[in-house]
Scaffold this active site. Structure first.
Site, short mmCIF file in Angstrom:
data_model
loop_
_atom_site.label_atom_id
_atom_site.label_comp_id
_atom_site.label_asym_id
_atom_site.label_seq_id
_atom_site.Cartn_x
_atom_site.Cartn_y
_atom_site.Cartn_z
N ARG A 188 44.25 32.49 36.62
CA ARG A 188 45.52 31.85 36.28
C ARG A 188 45.82 30.62 37.14
O ARG A 188 46.27 29.60 36.66
CB ARG A 188 46.62 32.91 36.51
CG ARG A 188 47.98 32.57 35.96
CD ARG A 188 48.98 33.64 36.39
NE ARG A 188 48.56 34.98 36.05
CZ ARG A 188 48.81 35.57 34.88
NH1 ARG A 188 49.46 34.92 33.94
NH2 ARG A 188 48.40 36.80 34.65
N TYR A 216 53.55 40.84 27.65
CA TYR A 216 53.97 40.99 29.05
C TYR A 216 55.40 40.54 29.28
O TYR A 216 55.79 40.32 30.44
CB TYR A 216 53.08 40.15 29.97
CG TYR A 216 51.60 40.28 29.79
CD1 TYR A 216 50.95 41.51 29.96
CD2 TYR A 216 50.82 39.18 29.48
CE1 TYR A 216 49.58 41.61 29.83
CE2 TYR A 216 49.44 39.27 29.34
CZ TYR A 216 48.83 40.49 29.51
OH TYR A 216 47.46 40.59 29.39
N CYS A 239 54.75 38.67 10.90
CA CYS A 239 55.67 39.69 10.42
C CYS A 239 55.83 40.82 11.42
O CYS A 239 55.35 41.94 11.20
CB CYS A 239 55.20 40.20 9.07
SG CYS A 239 55.16 38.86 7.89
C1 LIG Z 1 41.57 39.13 35.97
C2 LIG Z 1 40.75 39.14 37.19
C3 LIG Z 1 40.79 38.05 38.08
C4 LIG Z 1 41.68 36.86 37.86
O1 LIG Z 1 43.02 37.15 37.96
P1 LIG Z 1 44.10 35.96 38.03
O2 LIG Z 1 45.38 36.64 38.18
O3 LIG Z 1 43.99 35.22 36.73
O4 LIG Z 1 43.74 35.11 39.18
C5 LIG Z 1 39.98 38.10 39.20
N1 LIG Z 1 39.18 39.15 39.44
C6 LIG Z 1 39.10 40.21 38.62
C7 LIG Z 1 38.20 41.32 38.94
C8 LIG Z 1 39.88 40.24 37.46
O5 LIG Z 1 39.82 41.30 36.65
#
Ligand SMILES: *Cc1c(COP(=O)(O)O)cnc(C)c1O
Length: 428
Positions: free
Chosen positions: A282, A323, A353
């Site tokens: 993210r 979420y 829908c």
């Molecule tokens: C989803 C995930 C991430 C990334 O998470 P962010 O919140 O997008 O930074 C990193 N490591 C693992 C193992 C994940 O499952």
């Protein structure tokens, strides 16, 4: 920080007008900024590089599940990014984008035998194992293949964190990783096998974490476990610190800074002499993307409730439905000054829908009418990757902008293509 800014009365992605992109490619469409991706990666890489003594030659492995478009991955790969993957498909995408196998980490709570074998023969940097039974499986597969892959043990630190229960992964009841005591046993067992090479510990406690305290707690635990393992004569050279750092979805939202995150991490790992890996998803991609959408109609009920009906829906961007996530919504074209531009409260909805297909309720927005364009900001992570064809809506295309250049990096399929993927059973 991002590169979607108004210019000459219209929002631009870097030097490209979103009005033009909507005209040329149609809506809904995801638009990504290369400059924003690069900036976020560089901020993280430069912050990590300040602490070579604590973090070693740190690897920044982009979490592919946040945005798996090959052009997005290639943009980051060119800067030296690795990839954190959770499936064979993601490993294949990372390789296709030019990420060297030696920078690919495979994580995930349920890897199939085929996926493990693929990762081992591909020679990925490291496979993070999440349970005793998985260790047994990987040992058997590695033995059959005559290889000894590097592995890390994913610890569940019993510190859950994150912006929503569905994206918390480090809590006591969450399915991810093993508790510390068990992880120490697993590590020792792995070290006793000639078929795997345990190199370190891993954790990832959740997503959209805006406060460093839970992360610090998890990293401290990894440190003390490293010391325990070393005291038992075992070698630990890498710590995989996961991702999870949050981003400001609203302009005024407070989130921990990258600099503070790195300083905290370096302070916790000081003197440990490990090589750190980070798995941001993210953080790198969210604010590097928008979902551009056109207003289909504005309907007003007799009770005064106003619905802004967009051509984007929950199948394109599911985060609000799944979420309860907040995305800022901005008009692409500035209203001419002079008229009544006072904000109006809209329920912003898509055409699907389901009542869940509501992006926002009572959202104050400048007056909008049919045909106007809006963007959802912060849509570069967990946006296009989670899209579906629900309601037989075509998958929204993706565009990558770089300065004044742009390219369609996933075209919108045609209805014929959508239908051609299915076959009629021969008895029908
Ligand atoms: C989803 C995930 C991430 C990334 O998470 P962010 O919140 O997008 O930074 C990193 N490591 C693992 C193992 C994940 O499952």
């Amino acid at each position: 920080m991002h590169h979607f800014t108004p210019r000459d009365g219209a929002l631009h992605a870097e030097d490209v007008s979103l009005l033009d992109l909507a005209e040329r490619v149609g809506t809904p469409v995801y638009v990504y900024s290369s400059a924003t991706l690069r900036r976020h990666y560089s901020l993280l890489a430069e912050a990590a590089a300040k602490y070579p003594a604590a973090l070693g030659d740190a690897l920044i492995a982009f979490a592919v599940k946040a945005n798996s478009n090959v052009s997005v991955l290639a943009t980051l790969a060119k800067l030296g990014a690795g990839a954190d993957t959770v499936s064979e498909g993601e490993i294949r995408r990372a390789l296709a984008a030019g990420v060297p196998a030696g920078r690919i980490i495979l994580s995930g709570v349920g890897k199939t035998d085929d996926e493990l074998a693929f990762a081992i023969t591909t020679g990925v940097r490291q496979i993070n194992i999440e349970s005793a039974v998985e260790l047994d499986r990987i040992v058997a597969i590695a033995q059959r293949l005559g290889r000894a892959p590097d592995i890390a043990v994913r610890v569940n630190p019993r510190i859950g964190a994150g912006g929503h229960a569905k994206i918390t992964t480090g809590g006591v009841g969450d399915k991810f990783g093993v508790p510390a005591e068990e992880a120490l046993d697993l590590y020792a067992r792995a070290a006793a096998s000639p078929h795997v090479n345990p190199v370190g510990l891993a954790c990832h406690i959740g997503s959209q974490i805006v406060d460093l305290t839970p992360l610090e707690g998890a990293f401290r635990l990894l440190r003390s476990m490293t010391e325990t393992l070393r005291a038992r004569g075992l070698s630990v050279t890498r710590l995989d610190l996961g991702g999870g750092l949050g981003v400001p979805y609203a302009e005024d939202a407070a989130t921990a800074s990258i600099e503070d995150y790195m300083a905290m991490t370096a302070a916790v790992l000081d003197g440990l002499e490990v090589e750190a890996a980070f798995e941001p998803g993210r953080l790198l991609a969210a604010n590097a993307g928008v979902l551009l959408s056109r207003v289909i109609q504005v309907s007003e009920r007799q009770d005064g409730r106003r619905f802004l009906v967009l051509d984007a829906a929950m199948n394109d961007l599911v985060r609000p439905a799944m979420y309860d996530a907040f995305h800022d919504i901005k008009p692409v074209r500035a209203r001419p000054s002079g008229g009544d531009n006072s904000p109006t409260a809209y329920d912003v909805v898509g055409p699907v829908c389901e009542t869940g297909d509501t992006f926002a309720r009572d959202r104050p927005l400048p007056p909008l009418e049919a045909g106007d364009l809006v963007v959802f900001t912060g849509a570069g992570a967990y946006g296009a990757v989670m899209a579906s064809e629900y309601n037989s809506r075509l998958l929204a295309p993706e565009i990558l902008v770089d300065g004044d250049r742009w390219a369609v990096i996933r075209p919108r399929p045609s209805y014929e293509e959508m239908l051609a993927r299915e076959t009629r059973a021969d008895w029908l």
